[in-house]
Scaffold this motif. Structure first.
Motif, PDB file in Angstrom:
ATOM      1  N   LEU A  14       0.815  -1.209   0.000  1.00 12.22           N
ATOM      2  CA  LEU A  14       0.000   0.000   0.000  1.00 12.22           C
ATOM      3  C   LEU A  14       0.848   1.258   0.000  1.00 12.22           C
ATOM      4  CD1 LEU A  14      -2.873  -0.992   2.463  1.00 12.22           C
ATOM      5  CD2 LEU A  14      -2.904  -0.985  -0.029  1.00 12.22           C
ATOM      6  N   ALA A  15       2.083   1.138   0.479  1.00 11.14           N
ATOM      7  CA  ALA A  15       2.960   2.294   0.518  1.00 11.14           C
ATOM      8  C   ALA A  15       3.596   2.599  -0.832  1.00 11.14           C
ATOM      9  CB  ALA A  15       4.063   2.085   1.562  1.00 11.14           C
ATOM     10  N   GLY A  16       3.436   1.687  -1.781  1.00  9.55           N
ATOM     11  CA  GLY A  16       4.028   1.858  -3.100  1.00  9.55           C
ATOM     12  C   GLY A  16       3.419   3.023  -3.843  1.00  9.55           C
ATOM     13  N   ALA A  17       4.117   3.472  -4.852  1.00  5.41           N
ATOM     14  CA  ALA A  17       3.660   4.635  -5.618  1.00  5.41           C
ATOM     15  C   ALA A  17       2.271   4.386  -6.176  1.00  5.41           C
ATOM     16  CB  ALA A  17       4.640   4.923  -6.752  1.00  5.41           C
ATOM     17  N   GLY A  18       1.338   5.262  -5.834  1.00  2.22           N
ATOM     18  CA  GLY A  18      -0.024   5.149  -6.321  1.00  2.22           C
ATOM     19  C   GLY A  18      -0.832   4.114  -5.595  1.00  2.22           C
ATOM     20  N   SER A  19      -0.221   3.076  -5.069  1.00  2.14           N
ATOM     21  CA  SER A  19      -0.789   2.011  -4.240  1.00  2.14           C
ATOM     22  C   SER A  19      -1.866   1.183  -4.916  1.00  2.14           C
ATOM     23  CB  SER A  19      -1.340   2.569  -2.914  1.00  2.14           C
ATOM     24  OG  SER A  19      -2.565   3.229  -3.128  1.00  2.14           O
ATOM     25  N   ALA A  20      -2.343   1.572  -6.097  1.00  2.00           N
ATOM     26  CA  ALA A  20      -3.441   0.839  -6.730  1.00  2.00           C
ATOM     27  C   ALA A  20      -2.904  -0.334  -7.545  1.00  2.00           C
ATOM     28  CB  ALA A  20      -4.242   1.774  -7.640  1.00  2.00           C
ATOM     29  N   THR A  21      -3.638  -1.448  -7.497  1.00  2.00           N
ATOM     30  CA  THR A  21      -3.295  -2.594  -8.319  1.00  2.00           C
ATOM     31  C   THR A  21      -3.484  -2.240  -9.798  1.00  2.00           C
ATOM     32  OG1 THR A  21      -4.052  -4.084  -6.590  1.00  2.00           O
ATOM     33  CG2 THR A  21      -3.847  -5.001  -8.789  1.00  2.00           C
ATOM     34  N   ALA A  22      -2.539  -2.647 -10.623  1.00  2.03           N
ATOM     35  CA  ALA A  22      -2.670  -2.399 -12.057  1.00  2.03           C
ATOM     36  C   ALA A  22      -3.897  -3.124 -12.580  1.00  2.03           C
ATOM     37  CB  ALA A  22      -1.418  -2.894 -12.778  1.00  2.03           C
ATOM     38  N   GLN A  23      -4.770  -2.393 -13.241  1.00  2.00           N
ATOM     39  CA  GLN A  23      -6.004  -2.986 -13.746  1.00  2.00           C
ATOM     40  C   GLN A  23      -5.721  -4.026 -14.821  1.00  2.00           C
ATOM     41  OE1 GLN A  23      -8.928  -0.169 -15.099  1.00  2.00           O
ATOM     42  NE2 GLN A  23      -9.743   0.069 -13.044  1.00  2.00           N
ATOM     43  N   VAL A  24      -6.497  -5.082 -14.807  1.00  3.33           N
ATOM     44  CA  VAL A  24      -6.409  -6.130 -15.818  1.00  3.33           C
ATOM     45  C   VAL A  24      -7.400  -5.810 -16.919  1.00  3.33           C
ATOM     46  CG1 VAL A  24      -6.721  -8.584 -16.296  1.00  3.33           C
ATOM     47  CG2 VAL A  24      -5.650  -7.855 -14.151  1.00  3.33           C
ATOM     48  N   THR A  25      -6.935  -5.777 -18.143  1.00  2.45           N
ATOM     49  CA  THR A  25      -7.766  -5.404 -19.279  1.00  2.45           C
ATOM     50  C   THR A  25      -8.091  -6.621 -20.133  1.00  2.45           C
ATOM     51  OG1 THR A  25      -5.885  -4.989 -20.743  1.00  2.45           O
ATOM     52  CG2 THR A  25      -6.602  -3.157 -19.326  1.00  2.45           C
ATOM     53  N   GLU A  26      -9.003  -6.436 -21.077  1.00  6.44           N
ATOM     54  CA  GLU A  26      -9.316  -7.487 -22.048  1.00  6.44           C
ATOM     55  C   GLU A  26      -8.065  -7.865 -22.828  1.00  6.44           C
ATOM     56  OE1 GLU A  26     -11.109 -10.176 -24.717  1.00  6.44           O
ATOM     57  OE2 GLU A  26     -11.846  -9.412 -22.791  1.00  6.44           O
ATOM     58  N   GLU A  27      -7.241  -6.879 -23.175  1.00  2.00           N
ATOM     59  CA  GLU A  27      -6.000  -7.165 -23.888  1.00  2.00           C
ATOM     60  C   GLU A  27      -5.065  -8.016 -23.044  1.00  2.00           C
ATOM     61  OE1 GLU A  27      -2.382  -4.793 -26.227  1.00  2.00           O
ATOM     62  OE2 GLU A  27      -3.855  -3.680 -25.040  1.00  2.00           O
ATOM     63  N   ASP A  28      -5.000  -7.729 -21.750  1.00  2.00           N
ATOM     64  CA  ASP A  28      -4.168  -8.542 -20.858  1.00  2.00           C
ATOM     65  C   ASP A  28      -4.630  -9.995 -20.861  1.00  2.00           C
ATOM     66  OD1 ASP A  28      -2.647  -6.331 -20.062  1.00  2.00           O
ATOM     67  OD2 ASP A  28      -4.001  -5.877 -18.395  1.00  2.00           O
ATOM     68  N   LEU A  29      -5.928 -10.198 -20.774  1.00  2.00           N
ATOM     69  CA  LEU A  29      -6.463 -11.562 -20.764  1.00  2.00           C
ATOM     70  C   LEU A  29      -6.169 -12.268 -22.083  1.00  2.00           C
ATOM     71  CD1 LEU A  29      -9.950 -10.970 -19.078  1.00  2.00           C
ATOM     72  CD2 LEU A  29      -7.841 -11.729 -17.991  1.00  2.00           C
ATOM     73  N   ALA A  30      -6.298 -11.540 -23.192  1.00  3.03           N
ATOM     74  CA  ALA A  30      -6.059 -12.136 -24.500  1.00  3.03           C
ATOM     75  C   ALA A  30      -4.601 -12.549 -24.667  1.00  3.03           C
ATOM     76  CB  ALA A  30      -6.458 -11.145 -25.597  1.00  3.03           C
ATOM     77  N   ASN A  31      -3.685 -11.814 -24.012  1.00  2.00           N
ATOM     78  CA  ASN A  31      -2.252 -12.083 -24.153  1.00  2.00           C
ATOM     79  C   ASN A  31      -1.681 -12.854 -22.967  1.00  2.00           C
ATOM     80  OD1 ASN A  31      -2.122 -10.671 -26.614  1.00  2.00           O
ATOM     81  ND2 ASN A  31      -1.882  -8.721 -25.533  1.00  2.00           N
ATOM     82  N   ASP A  32      -2.520 -13.511 -22.208  1.00  4.42           N
ATOM     83  CA  ASP A  32      -2.064 -14.126 -20.965  1.00  4.42           C
ATOM     84  C   ASP A  32      -0.959 -15.145 -21.186  1.00  4.42           C
ATOM     85  OD1 ASP A  32      -1.988 -14.688 -18.224  1.00  4.42           O
ATOM     86  OD2 ASP A  32      -3.432 -16.311 -18.418  1.00  4.42           O
ATOM     87  N   GLN A  33      -1.083 -15.980 -22.204  1.00  3.26           N
ATOM     88  CA  GLN A  33      -0.060 -17.009 -22.404  1.00  3.26           C
ATOM     89  C   GLN A  33       1.304 -16.395 -22.703  1.00  3.26           C
ATOM     90  OE1 GLN A  33       0.083 -19.775 -25.993  1.00  3.26           O
ATOM     91  NE2 GLN A  33      -0.492 -21.221 -24.386  1.00  3.26           N
ATOM     92  N   ALA A  34       1.344 -15.315 -23.452  1.00  3.77           N
ATOM     93  CA  ALA A  34       2.612 -14.696 -23.850  1.00  3.77           C
ATOM     94  C   ALA A  34       3.235 -13.874 -22.728  1.00  3.77           C
ATOM     95  CB  ALA A  34       2.404 -13.822 -25.087  1.00  3.77           C
ATOM     96  N   SER A  35       2.413 -13.378 -21.806  1.00  2.02           N
ATOM     97  CA  SER A  35       2.911 -12.552 -20.700  1.00  2.02           C
ATOM     98  C   SER A  35       3.335 -13.454 -19.560  1.00  2.02           C
ATOM     99  CB  SER A  35       1.812 -11.582 -20.250  1.00  2.02           C
ATOM    100  OG  SER A  35       2.246 -10.824 -19.145  1.00  2.02           O
ATOM    101  N   THR A  36       4.640 -13.697 -19.448  1.00  3.51           N
ATOM    102  CA  THR A  36       5.128 -14.743 -18.555  1.00  3.51           C
ATOM    103  C   THR A  36       5.288 -14.305 -17.102  1.00  3.51           C
ATOM    104  OG1 THR A  36       7.403 -14.188 -19.193  1.00  3.51           O
ATOM    105  CG2 THR A  36       6.298 -15.964 -20.409  1.00  3.51           C
ATOM    106  N   SER A  37       5.101 -13.025 -16.815  1.00  2.00           N
ATOM    107  CA  SER A  37       5.236 -12.576 -15.422  1.00  2.00           C
ATOM    108  C   SER A  37       3.924 -12.675 -14.662  1.00  2.00           C
ATOM    109  CB  SER A  37       5.756 -11.138 -15.373  1.00  2.00           C
ATOM    110  OG  SER A  37       4.861 -10.258 -16.039  1.00  2.00           O
ATOM    111  N   ASP A  38       2.823 -12.902 -15.367  1.00  3.82           N
ATOM    112  CA  ASP A  38       1.500 -13.035 -14.765  1.00  3.82           C
ATOM    113  C   ASP A  38       0.870 -14.361 -15.168  1.00  3.82           C
ATOM    114  OD1 ASP A  38       1.475 -10.596 -13.498  1.00  3.82           O
ATOM    115  OD2 ASP A  38       0.347  -9.570 -15.064  1.00  3.82           O
TER     116      ASP A  38
END
Length: 589
Positions: A14-38
């Motif tokens: 919570l002390a991190g910059a902005g403190s908000a979780t990065a929103q997950v988008t439709e594009e993120d879901l579509a690219n889930d297999q290629a995005s290896t950090s999530d």
């Protein structure tokens, strides 16, 4: 009920910059297999391939994989743990038995928050109090509960955003699958096929929980769109006699997949109700009039309207509890054709065309199939009618039809446990079981909230030396490339990687990595309880991690007959294990 713990890890987040979780988008879901950090989706991609392009961990160095941390689900509420973890923005999300959801610090394994659903008395889960995972989108994480509700929680705090009723738990409905999110909609099914419910797919607005559309999976029932009736599923009484369709089963209890190329949801529908096929279809016609659509089928659905695009029924006139819910995986074959694959409970591995669900091929993936001689050129089974449980009305006392031995058992050649596809080898890796059953039919009448089977059964192992069998299958030829045999039934998920590895676990507690080409066992770890969960992998700071949950349970100890006695020594658990390949050991021989 949310139990918020302001741990040191949470304070740091919570002390991190902005403190908000990065929103997950439709594009993120579509690219889930290629995005290896999530890991943002059930199946490590909405096509459910369960394949990771990571190759930091490989055949040469997997021996150096070591525990990083473990997380206990705690308390006395355990039983089977079938979840697949999700990973996002430094947090891992897992669900647990009895409808619980946990947020865990990814680096330390410390709990950030926990949500326990307030389950009422009288819930009617068929096959253990399990939950198979969550979904994440926007600022929220979503999961379903055993009293047939869908809950949206704030991903950072665990606070309830909305909570919606899917169906009436008093009538036998429940919910156990991981939700699927497509185009801002949370897509879910329902559980309860043993209680004469009506299988349905539901689409909710991810932001506010409003119901957008419904699509029943039994003909004669009306779908809805934006609060109004839309179209009927199928044609009334086309394949169901009288009023049997009103309590026809077809539960959509495993959830679905999404093929972005054709913009199609694919859901499976479970067994027709009751199991006793003679009650559903007098005369047992083989001309399609007694098929009981769309039970025991795979169904292609438009995600925007809920309209059915196509269907493929794996077991018409189903009479052995061969649900049609097993996952449908979108992939490309070696010639570049766009295909679907599904390993059915009935023992056959099917390949379908992705454009329209049309039948391409089918081969048996378990031995000793007794209910059918094979699959014809149209994808229809060639029944062995004498191996259908007998008609009770023709018995001398009318109380019990002829007992037959059927293989596979009603728990299936493959049950819910997900297979994986490797883009590296082009093969599928299918967790299967070699078992059969004595089964007979009995008279039954529908009563709300009561079991609606009309059958009795006893499961038996087919072989002395093994029940479980992990098989590498070439989908182009149907050839089984290699097989790993296990004493107890396999009931957990499978994962493949570009590093040439296949991961799965056993009820005996072993988490194992295999060579994807040969089936050689390269690494294993004893987790302390039976594994019926689903593995994942991801990368952080150049290091590859692997997670699996351990905790014996599920349908086998509850329904397994003689097989259940074989594994009754296994202990329950509830421990999430995370493993790491340290950088300094990544190149070690």
């Amino acid at each position: 009920m949310n139990r918020f713990l302001m741990t040191a890890a949470m304070v740091s987040l919570l002390a991190g910059a902005g403190s908000a979780t990065a929103q997950v988008t439709e594009e993120d879901l579509a690219n889930d297999q290629a995005s290896t950090s999530d890991v943002l989706t059930n199946g490590m991609g909405r096509h459910l391939q369960r394949y990771s392009p990571l190759d930091i961990l490989n055949k040469d160095n997997v021996k150096n994989l070591q525990p990083a941390w473990a997380f206990s689900l705690g308390g006395e509420k355990q039983r089977g743990q079938e979840t697949q973890p999700l990973v996002h923005d430094g947090i891992m999300y897992i669900t647990g038995s009895y409808s619980r959801l946990y947020a865990i610090d990814l680096k330390t394994g410390s709990e950030l928050w926990q949500y326990d659903a307030r389950l009422p008395e009288g819930i009617l889960p068929c096959c253990d109090v399990i939950n198979r995972g969550a979904a994440i989108y926007g600022d929220n994480v979503y999961f379903g509960t055993l009293d047939a509700r869908l809950v949206a929680l704030n991903a950072k705090t665990g606070d309830v955003v909305w909570n919606k009723k899917i169906a009436d738990y008093k009538a036998g409905y429940s919910y156990t699958a991981a939700p699927l999110i497509v185009h801002g909609k949370v897509i879910v099914g329902n559980s309860g096929g043993e209680f004469g419910i009506v299988g349905t797919v539901y689409a909710y607005d991810a932001e506010n929980g409003d119901l957008i559309w419904t699509r029943p999976t039994i003909e004669g029932h009306m779908g809805t769109l934006n609060g109004e009736e839309s179209t009927m599923t199928g044609e009334l009484n086309a394949s169901w006699p009288g009023d049997m369709w009103k309590t026809g089963g077809g539960a959509t209890w495993l959830g679905g997949s999404y093929d972005a190329d054709t913009n199609t949801l694919v859901f499976g529908a479970g067994n027709p109700a009751p199991w006793n096929s003679w009650l559903r279809n007098a005369g047992q016609n083989n001309d399609g009039s007694g098929d009981n659509l769309y039970a025991a089928s795979r169904i292609g659905i438009d995600p925007d309207t809920g309209e059915i695009k196509w269907h493929f029924q794996t077991t018409p006139r189903e009479g052995w509890d061969y649900d049609g819910v097993n996952e449908v995986v979108a992939y490309e074959d070696r010639e570049g054709n766009k295909r679907f694959a599904t390993a059915d409970r009935n023992g056959f591995f099917y390949v379908l065309n992705r454009e329209d669900g049309a039948f391409v091929s089918a081969v048996p993936f378990v031995k000793d199939i007794s209910w059918a001689e094979g699959i014809d050129e149209n994808g229809r089974p060639i029944f062995v009618e004498e191996n259908r449980p007998g008609d009770p009305s023709k018995a001398a006392d009318g109380a019990k039809g002829e007992v037959v031995f059927a293989s596979p058992s009603f728990l299936g050649g493959k049950n819910w446990m997900p297979m994986a596809f490797s883009q590296k080898t082009g093969n599928f890796y299918v967790p299967s079981n070699e078992w059969g059953m004595d089964i007979w039919n009995e008279p039954i009448t529908y009563k709300k909230g009561a079991a609606y089977l009309g059958s009795g059964f006893t499961i038996k192992p087919n072989y002395e030396d093994h029940i479980g069998s992990l098989k590498a299958i070439d989908p182009d030829t149907g050839e089984i490339k290699w097989e790993f045999k296990n004493d107890a039934p396999l009931w957990g998920g499978v994962m493949t990687t570009a590093g040439g590895l296949v991961f799965t676990g056993t009820p005996e507690g072993r988490f194992i990595a295999f060579d994807d080409e040969t089936g050689e066992e390269l690494w294993s770890f004893q987790t302390g309880s039976g594994i019926v969960g689903q593995p994942i992998t991801w990368e952080t700071d150049g290091e590859q991690y692997v997670s699996i949950i351990s905790g014996w349970g599920g349908a086998v100890p509850l329904w397994g007959g003689e097989v259940a006695k074989k594994v009754n020594y296994l202990n329950q658990g509830g421990l999430l294990w995370t493993f790491r390949l340290p950088k300094e050991l990544a190149s070690a021989e």
